[in-house]
Each structure stands twice: as C-alpha cells, then as structure tokens.
Scaffold this active site. Structure first.
Site, PDB file in Angstrom:
ATOM      1  N   GLU A   9       2.996  14.989   4.023  1.00  0.00           N
ATOM      2  CA  GLU A   9       2.532  15.341   2.586  1.00  0.00           C
ATOM      3  C   GLU A   9       1.595  16.738   2.918  1.00  0.00           C
ATOM      4  OE1 GLU A   9       0.217  11.978   1.511  1.00  0.00           O
ATOM      5  OE2 GLU A   9       1.669  10.646   1.286  1.00  0.00           O
ATOM      6  N   HIS A  19       0.365  10.540  -4.183  1.00  0.00           N
ATOM      7  CA  HIS A  19      -0.632  10.096  -3.254  1.00  0.00           C
ATOM      8  C   HIS A  19      -1.724   9.491  -3.975  1.00  0.00           C
ATOM      9  CE1 HIS A  19      -1.871   9.046   1.201  1.00  0.00           C
ATOM     10  NE2 HIS A  19      -2.267   8.045   0.023  1.00  0.00           N
ATOM     11  N   ASP A  48       4.993 -11.578   6.065  1.00  0.00           N
ATOM     12  CA  ASP A  48       3.759 -11.366   6.930  1.00  0.00           C
ATOM     13  C   ASP A  48       3.714 -11.924   8.002  1.00  0.00           C
ATOM     14  OD1 ASP A  48       1.435 -10.429   7.833  1.00  0.00           O
ATOM     15  OD2 ASP A  48       0.765  -9.464   5.805  1.00  0.00           O
ATOM     16  N   ASP A  88       4.566   6.567  -4.129  1.00  0.00           N
ATOM     17  CA  ASP A  88       3.525   7.273  -3.922  1.00  0.00           C
ATOM     18  C   ASP A  88       3.130   8.068  -2.900  1.00  0.00           C
ATOM     19  OD1 ASP A  88       0.675   8.072  -5.284  1.00  0.00           O
ATOM     20  OD2 ASP A  88       0.043   6.602  -3.900  1.00  0.00           O
ATOM     21  N   VAL A 141      -4.404  -5.425  -0.398  1.00  0.00           N
ATOM     22  CA  VAL A 141      -3.602  -4.917  -1.561  1.00  0.00           C
ATOM     23  C   VAL A 141      -2.289  -5.858  -1.851  1.00  0.00           C
ATOM     24  CG1 VAL A 141      -2.280  -2.863  -2.339  1.00  0.00           C
ATOM     25  CG2 VAL A 141      -4.425  -2.637  -0.880  1.00  0.00           C
ATOM     26  N   ALA A 186      -5.316   5.450  -4.115  1.00  0.00           N
ATOM     27  CA  ALA A 186      -6.664   5.364  -4.295  1.00  0.00           C
ATOM     28  C   ALA A 186      -7.439   6.192  -4.962  1.00  0.00           C
ATOM     29  CB  ALA A 186      -6.971   5.536  -2.624  1.00  0.00           C
ATOM     30  N   ALA A 232       2.377   2.374   0.051  1.00  0.00           N
ATOM     31  CA  ALA A 232       1.505   1.944   0.983  1.00  0.00           C
ATOM     32  C   ALA A 232       1.129   3.062   1.900  1.00  0.00           C
ATOM     33  CB  ALA A 232       2.356   0.949   1.765  1.00  0.00           C
ATOM     34  N   ARG A 233       2.089   3.314   2.850  1.00  0.00           N
ATOM     35  CA  ARG A 233       2.082   4.498   3.681  1.00  0.00           C
ATOM     36  C   ARG A 233       3.497   5.223   3.760  1.00  0.00           C
ATOM     37  NH1 ARG A 233      -2.921   5.560   3.701  1.00  0.00           N
ATOM     38  NH2 ARG A 233      -2.574   7.207   5.218  1.00  0.00           N
TER      39      ARG A 233
END
Length: 542
Positions: free
Chosen positions: A260, A281, A170, A255, A151, A284, A230-231
């Site tokens: 949640e 969220h 990264d 998002d 992503v 996806a 992402a998360r």
C-alpha cells in the site's frame, strides 16, 4: 514521558495525553524514514497507524523507547519480536474499529452484489440504464467467514440478519462461541467448497499469508463472491486476478493490499477488473473508529505510566482481565519474594523454579512467573528487564526456568514458592502467601517463619546458644540502628538458628562484620527491599 505521533490520529483521543502533565506530546506527521531515525532517540513512546514501519532500524535508534502504540488492530508494520528483545511493550487497539470494519465489509458486499459503484457512475454520466446492473440477493446464500474474532463475529451476525446460512472456519474459536453466534464451524476446505460468499477476517502472519490461494480457489463453486477487508495478502492477489478473469469468481471486493499504495503491475491490473469493488483501506476509517482507537492507545500509555493493567499489550503475558483484581496482590507477592530471594545468592542462578500451590494453581500463572523472573534479572544485569523480555534474557543467560503447580497447599489456601539454584548445587528457598491481601513470607529454606517484608531487613544464621539475641541487640543499639521486629526460627535446641530483623534503617558493612564476628554467623545478609517500600512495578502493568 515524551511521546511522538507519526501518523494521523484523532485529536479527541490524544486529548487524554495532552491533559496529563507527565506527558510531552509531539505530533510529527509526514516524516521521512531518515528524519524519524534522527529524532526517535529522544522519545519514550511512539503512536502510529499503518503509515510508519517500526522495524529493527527504528528500534535500534530509539534508545529510550518503552512503548509502541499502534492505533488500530493490525501490527504487521511493527517488528514485535525485535521490540520484545529490546524490552519494548507493543500495544494496539483491537476493539476500537471492529464495528467500523464489520460495517465496511457489509457495505462492500452489498455494493458488489447490487452493482452500486457502476450504476452510480452510469447515472452521473447522464445515462439511464437498469438492465446492466441487475444484482443478486444475499438471502438464502451460504456465507463462509474465515476468522471468527471480534470483526468476523460481527460480520457473521450481520450476514445472518440478511438470512444467509453462515459457515465459519477458525481453529482458535470454541464450539460454544460458534453456537452462540448461530454459525457452523467447518474446515477451510469445506468452507471453500460450500460457500457462495467467502470473506476473510484474520490477522496477517506466517499462518494466514496467502491462505486463500490457487488450491483454495480450485475448491470453490463457480460464481463465488470473495471479500478481503482484513489484511492485504491473506487472499492471494495473483490467484484472485486469475479467477476473476476466468469468471469463477463472479464478484469480489477488496479494501486492503499486500503493498500500500498498490502500485505494482499485478495490483494495478487487479484493481482495474470490472467485477471488483475496491476502496483504499477504509475499513477503520469512520469518525467513531478513529476516535475510539486513539482513546484506546492513549489509555494504554496512561495505564503504563500509572502502573495499571495493560489490556491490549500484544507481547506481555497477562491474566484474563476478569481475574486481574483478584490476581494483582499475587503479582505484588511475587515481586517481594523474587527481590528477597535474589539477594540471598552471590552468583547468577543456574535454575529458577516458581511453585504455585492451592487455589491459585487452577489458573494460568505464567504472568506471575514472568513478573518474578523480571525482578530477579533486574538485580543481575545492566539492561532494563521487564515482562516483555525477561524470558529471552533468561534464555540467553542459560538460566533454566520451571513452573510447578499443586492444588494442595496444606496450611495455606495459596502459597508461592521460589527456589533459586546456583553453582555447586546450592539453593535458596523462600515461600510466601497473602494475609488480608498483604505479602507475608512464611518459609526460608526449611525454617517455618512468618513476617511481613520491609524496606530494610537483616538475615542471620548462627549456632543457637544463650545470649546471642542480646549480642545482636547490643551491637545494633550501639550503632543507633533500631530493630522494629524480630522473627526467629530453629530446627532444634542449640542447633542452627535463623533470625530475620526488620529495621528502621540500613546496616553498614562495618556493622555486618561486627555482627558476624560476635555471633560466628554462618550466613549474614543485609536486605534492601525496594518493592516492599514502594510497590515498584516489574513491567507487568499491574
């Protein structure tokens, strides 16, 4: 295979399973936790998204469970470590929604920069205002991408298309990948100090939870734009709220949330911020992504049933997919060697050594090692052992497992050697290679022998003297046991000899005793090679 689907998953993907006669698929949405625990024991696989928590309680109740399939990228709702200890394979769909998540990141960034949500609400309320919604452009901005995976890489490419200068952080990405994407690899601190826009694209784990916190916000420029698609929890929500209120973060978009639905007082206040764009969220949530991830996990379950490679198993060591066709015959060889070797010992091993020689030693051989270990252990313990839990079972049994490599293999281009050591210093050694892709055993102990493994075999060691082969043949014939082939090895004339017989049927224990007495055998063992018969899998998916 009986499979339960507990979250909304695209029917187009599940169609692959419903069309397979081996599969019984139950779609049970909206189950309460206690309801799911009451029925999960009947199922061998579960397909979930983020709405079902696959924790210790569920795994303990799932007595028959073989596969947990997460229709999406994240696996933070699955206790992978405990699943591994139970021998349960966890698969996900890391590629199916990558484009969807990347596009949603850009959608939120542009919506925030151009005040799309506020302008939309204003116009729909009957107003005609333009000045309050003056935005900012992406061109010329320095964008920092944290996490340059599938992503993050796509987001970086899109940011460059908007003429941003892109920095990336990264530690697991090579300089070559960064170069190929046209981005500059930097430290997290440098990225925070230099970026006008910061977006995170990492999994949520102990390393990334709260990685953007008060310290990192303190390093950022005034007026920075922050995004989390992402998360939930990768960006600290309390520091983000404080920096939105102070104005240091000029715009933000989220998002995903640490809880949640986001019902806590902190999250409710955060979501209410005027300069924050939020979605529930949806990263996806495109039609294409939902179909893709459903197809991906359905294919993985069918691959499991067909004993084919599992491309996206998160808790199985596996070869690079580009090498799978090349390495699959070696997995079969390892199964045969391990099944043969473990039948030569009468007690649990203290140490097992897997040796790789020749060109195969240039590659990561850990999948071969774990495959062999699982075959060994399945002959020793009552529980189901596969490549998921083999190392843990061996550790719990106190078995030392070692792996050795040498690029020299002398007479063979590739050679795999298995050494099993038991109490008292006794050890069994067996080596094998591939002849035209088929397993061949070429050494037993210090005897050079060459034979193809078969379902029924008999191994004898005795003092070499005239007439011994005749005695063996006579006894076998008297009991109507046909000898298909025979291989003999010895060190010297009239010394110890070893013979391996390939048979058409099993040898009863009474015949073994008769052979022992007739030959004064120092070692005799009837072998049943299931893998040689049917190629049974060790759980490696290959």
């Amino acid at each position: 295979m009986k499979i339960i689907v507990t979250d909304e998953v695209a029917s187009e993907g599940l169609a692959l399973l419903t069309q397979d006669q081996r599969v019984e698929l139950d779609v049970r949405l909206g189950l309460k936790k206690e309801e799911l625990l009451a029925i999960i024991g009947d199922y061998e696989a579960i397909i979930t998204r983020s709405g079902t928590t696959v924790d210790k309680a569920l795994l303990d109740a799932a007595r028959k469970l073989k596969v947990v399939a997460r229709a999406g990228v994240g696996i933070d709702n699955v206790d992978v470590d405990y699943a591994s200890s139970r021998g349960v394979i966890v698969v996900n769909a890391p590629l199916g929604n990558t484009n969807s998540a990347a596009e949603h990141t850009m959608a939120l960034l542009l919506a925030a920069c151009r005040n799309v949500t506020k302008a939309n609400a204003s116009l729909k309320s009957g107003e005609w205002k333009r000045a309050p919604f003056t935005g900012v452009e992406l061109k010329g901005k320095v964008a920092g991408v944290i996490g340059l995976g599938k992503v993050g890489g796509r987001v970086a490419t899109r940011l460059k298309a908007f003429e941003c200068e892109v920095l990336a952080c990264d530690p697991y990405i090579s300089a070559k990948r960064a170069h190929d994407l046209g981005v500059k690899l930097v430290t997290l601190d440098e990225l925070c100090k230099s970026s006008d826009i910061i977006t995170v694209h990492t999994p949520l784990n102990d390393e990334t939870r709260g990685m953007i916190g008060e310290r990192e916000f303190g390093l950022m420029k005034s007026g920075v734009i922050a995004l989390n698609v992402a998360r939930g929890g990768v960006i600290g929500e309390a520091p983000l709220l404080a920096n939105l209120k102070s104005g240091k973060v000029s715009l933000a978009a989220i998002d995903v949330y640490s809880v949640e639905p986001p019902k806590s007082d902190l999250l409710v206040e955060l979501i209410s911020q005027d300069r924050l764009v939020v979605t529930p969220h949806l990263g996806a949530n495109t039609q294409e992504a939902q179909v893709n991830v459903a197809i991906d996990v359905s294919k993985e379950i069918l691959n499991y049933l067909d004993e084919l490679p599992l491309e996206n198993a998160v808790n199985i060591p596996r070869f690079d997919l580009a090498l799978m066709d090349q390495m699959r015959p070696f997995l079969n060889l390892m199964r045969v060697l391990s099944e043969f070797g473990i039948q030569l010992v009468d007690s649990n091993p203290e140490k097992v050594t897997f040796g790789y020689a020749g060109s195969i030693a240039h590659y990561d051989c850990s999948p071969l090692t774990v495959c062999g270990l699982s075959v060994l252990l399945n002959r020793m313990v009552d529980q189901d052992v596969n490549m998921v839990n083999a190392s843990l079972v061996a550790e719990n049994m106190g078995i030392v497992v070692e792996e050795t490599k040498s690029t020299r293999a002398d007479a063979f281009s590739n050679l795999i050697t298995l050494i099993i050591e038991v109490d008292g210093g006794k050890r069994r050694l067996i080596s094998g290679t591939l002849f035209e892709g088929a397993p061949r055993i070429v050494q037993l102990r210090d005897y050079s022998m060459e034979f193809a493994p078969a379902e029924h075999m008999l191994l004898l060691s005795y003092e070499d003297r005239p007439g011994m082969i005749g005695k063996i043949g006579t006894i076998m014939g008297a009991h109507d046991i046909n000898i298909a082939s025979m291989n003999l090895g010895r060190r010297e004339r009239k010394g110890e000899a070893m013979v391996i017989l390939t048979l058409d049927s099993a040898v009863p224990s009474t015949v073994l005793e008769e052979l022992r007495a007739a030959t004064d055998a120092t070692f005799i063992k009837a072998l049943h090679m299931i893998n040689a018969k049917c190629g049974q899998s060790c759980g490696c998916g290959a």
